[in-house]
Design an enzyme around this catalytic site. Structure first.
Site, PDB file in Angstrom:
ATOM      1  N   ASP A  93     119.893  92.966  11.230  1.00  0.00           N
ATOM      2  CA  ASP A  93     119.063  91.881  11.727  1.00  0.00           C
ATOM      3  C   ASP A  93     119.107  92.015  13.392  1.00  0.00           C
ATOM      4  OD1 ASP A  93     117.217  90.016  12.469  1.00  0.00           O
ATOM      5  OD2 ASP A  93     117.766  88.764  10.671  1.00  0.00           O
ATOM      6  N   GLY A 101     111.623  83.756  10.034  1.00  0.00           N
ATOM      7  CA  GLY A 101     110.805  83.324  11.212  1.00  0.00           C
ATOM      8  C   GLY A 101     109.787  84.314  11.365  1.00  0.00           C
ATOM      9  N   VAL A 119     110.927  91.106   4.570  1.00  0.00           N
ATOM     10  CA  VAL A 119     111.762  92.198   4.165  1.00  0.00           C
ATOM     11  C   VAL A 119     111.514  92.781   2.627  1.00  0.00           C
ATOM     12  CG1 VAL A 119     113.984  93.424   4.143  1.00  0.00           C
ATOM     13  CG2 VAL A 119     113.577  91.740   5.848  1.00  0.00           C
ATOM     14  N   ASN A 167     124.021  87.772   8.540  1.00  0.00           N
ATOM     15  CA  ASN A 167     123.316  89.084   9.156  1.00  0.00           C
ATOM     16  C   ASN A 167     124.188  90.263   8.975  1.00  0.00           C
ATOM     17  OD1 ASN A 167     120.796  87.840   9.844  1.00  0.00           O
ATOM     18  ND2 ASN A 167     121.618  87.223  12.003  1.00  0.00           N
ATOM     19  N   GLY A 218     109.292  87.544   9.921  1.00  0.00           N
ATOM     20  CA  GLY A 218     108.741  88.727   9.166  1.00  0.00           C
ATOM     21  C   GLY A 218     109.443  88.526   7.672  1.00  0.00           C
ATOM     22  N   ASP A 278     123.181  87.426  17.461  1.00  0.00           N
ATOM     23  CA  ASP A 278     122.766  86.355  16.296  1.00  0.00           C
ATOM     24  C   ASP A 278     124.143  87.024  15.189  1.00  0.00           C
ATOM     25  OD1 ASP A 278     121.797  84.345  14.941  1.00  0.00           O
ATOM     26  OD2 ASP A 278     120.037  85.497  14.126  1.00  0.00           O
ATOM     27  N   SER A 315     112.508  86.506   3.411  1.00  0.00           N
ATOM     28  CA  SER A 315     111.567  86.204   4.757  1.00  0.00           C
ATOM     29  C   SER A 315     112.418  85.453   5.471  1.00  0.00           C
ATOM     30  CB  SER A 315     110.256  85.686   4.354  1.00  0.00           C
ATOM     31  OG  SER A 315     110.612  84.653   3.530  1.00  0.00           O
ATOM     32  N   LYS A 353     110.860  96.175   6.735  1.00  0.00           N
ATOM     33  CA  LYS A 353     110.549  94.929   7.632  1.00  0.00           C
ATOM     34  C   LYS A 353     109.360  94.845   8.045  1.00  0.00           C
ATOM     35  CE  LYS A 353     112.488  91.392  10.451  1.00  0.00           C
ATOM     36  NZ  LYS A 353     113.932  90.967  11.210  1.00  0.00           N
TER      37      LYS A 353
END
EC number: 2.7.11.1
Length: 349
Positions: free
Chosen positions: A223, A74, A78, A210, A76, A205, A72, A91
């Site tokens: 992500d 910020g 998965v 990620n 949501g 990001d 999990s 997600k």
């Protein structure tokens, strides 16, 4: 879109909605309730149409079955799941009452890679904004399952393996990362960036956590909750930086709130490559000190490690990293040029 998810398939019956929601009248139109999930309370009750590039968005809910949580963040959670007989990742984006706008932006940002297919990018299979209120979710995204092991686990000596019976569903075992693997992973990551940038998508990001490593040892960028679709490739793009991302990997021009360009990902990749090579954390100081120093004094992770000084190859690697994280955006290489440089270097190992 089809009717919302029969929640009893994946949750206890106590979580079932009190009444059966209505199905959408068209696969391109939201019903009023679904529109509120996307736009928030107080929005017009008039149905909104999906953008044409997202007209594919539809989920066959009868074929979806959640198995167990994978993690999990910020915005949501998965889950590992099955969809039409295949293993997938699902997600669910939270409504995020403290920042509903950010939650909605994260959902739509994930769909910037919808309909795109590349071996080094996690593929989106389907999505829907219809979700029962009891889920506290404003949208569901079904993605290809790339495993639960990330480059972060590999770099710092742990490899993530799913196991049943553990509270977190994970088991950790030691893993080594040598220069050959660093360059192999780097070429794969930058290949993914070349593809994304060719579609004017900037990740914003990019970091080891990620980047997923599949069981076949393939790197996949995932992500996309902070990503943006640029209007043009010019460095004078009018789009401004959105909040989000990881400060240790965020380009200095974004920390200053300047315009977004594709070169922001090149900077983030440089920090990631440095982590792979040194297997260290980029910064250890206080967050505010790091942010100020990166912007005002060009603070970067140290390049004094032996690997950069001990050989001609190490020096070339240092040059590549330095060119990628320079404060001058125009002097950073494009993803295409960076890919060529890394491929040339990897042939010498």
């Amino acid at each position: 879109m089809p009717s919302p998810l029969p929640i009893s398939r994946i949750l206890h019956l106590d979580f079932s909605p009190p009444m059966k929601p209505k199905a959408c009248s068209s696969p391109l139109v939201f019903p009023a309730k679904c529109e509120k999930l996307l736009l928030g309370e107080g929005s017009s009750s008039r149905a909104r149409r999906l953008p044409s590039r997202l007209s594919w968005c539809s989920i066959d809910w009868d074929q979806l079955c959640l198995l167990h949580p994978l993690g999990s963040g910020g915005f949501g959670s998965v889950y590992k799941a099955t969809y039409r007989g295949a293993t997938v990742a699902v997600k669910q984006v939270k409504k995020c009452s403290k920042n509903r706008l950010a939650s909605r932006q994260s959902f739509w940002a994930e769909l910037n890679v919808a309909c795109l297919n590349h071996q080094n990018v996690v593929r989106v299979i389907a999505a829907s904004t219809c979700a029962p209120p009891s889920q506290d979710s404003m949208g569901t995204i079904i993605m290809e399952y790339a495993g639960n092991s990330t480059l972060h686990h590999i770099i710092y000596g742990t490899k993530c393996v799913e196991t049943k019976g553990k509270s977190d569903g994970l088991e950790y075992s030691h893993a080594n990362l040598n220069l050959v693997q660093c360059l192999s992973y780097s070429c794969a990551i930058v290949s993914g960036l070349v593809f994304l940038h060719s579609h004017l998508i900037v990740h914003l990001d990019l970091k080891p956590a990620n980047i997923f490593i599949t069981e076949q040892n393939v790197c996949k960028i995932g992500d996309f909750g902070c990503s943006q679709k640029l209007e043009n490739a010019a460095f004078s793009s009018p789009q401004l930086c959105q909040q989000g991302g990881t400060y240790t990997h965020r380009a200095p021009e974004l920390l200053k709130g300047e315009k977004v360009t594709l070169k922001a990902d090149i900077y983030s990749f440089a920090i990631t490559l440095w982590q792979m090579v040194t297997q260290q954390e980029p910064y250890l100081g206080e967050r505010q000190y790091v942010l100020y120093s990166v912007v005002a004094y060009n603070l970067r992770p140290s390049l004094t490690a032996t690997i950069f000084r001990g050989s001609a190859m190490g020096q070339r690697l240092e040059t590549i990293i330095g060119s990628c994280w320079t404060a001058d955006v125009a002097k950073r290489p494009t993803a295409e040029l960076l890919c060529l440089n890394l491929q040339d270097l990897s042939t010498e190992v």
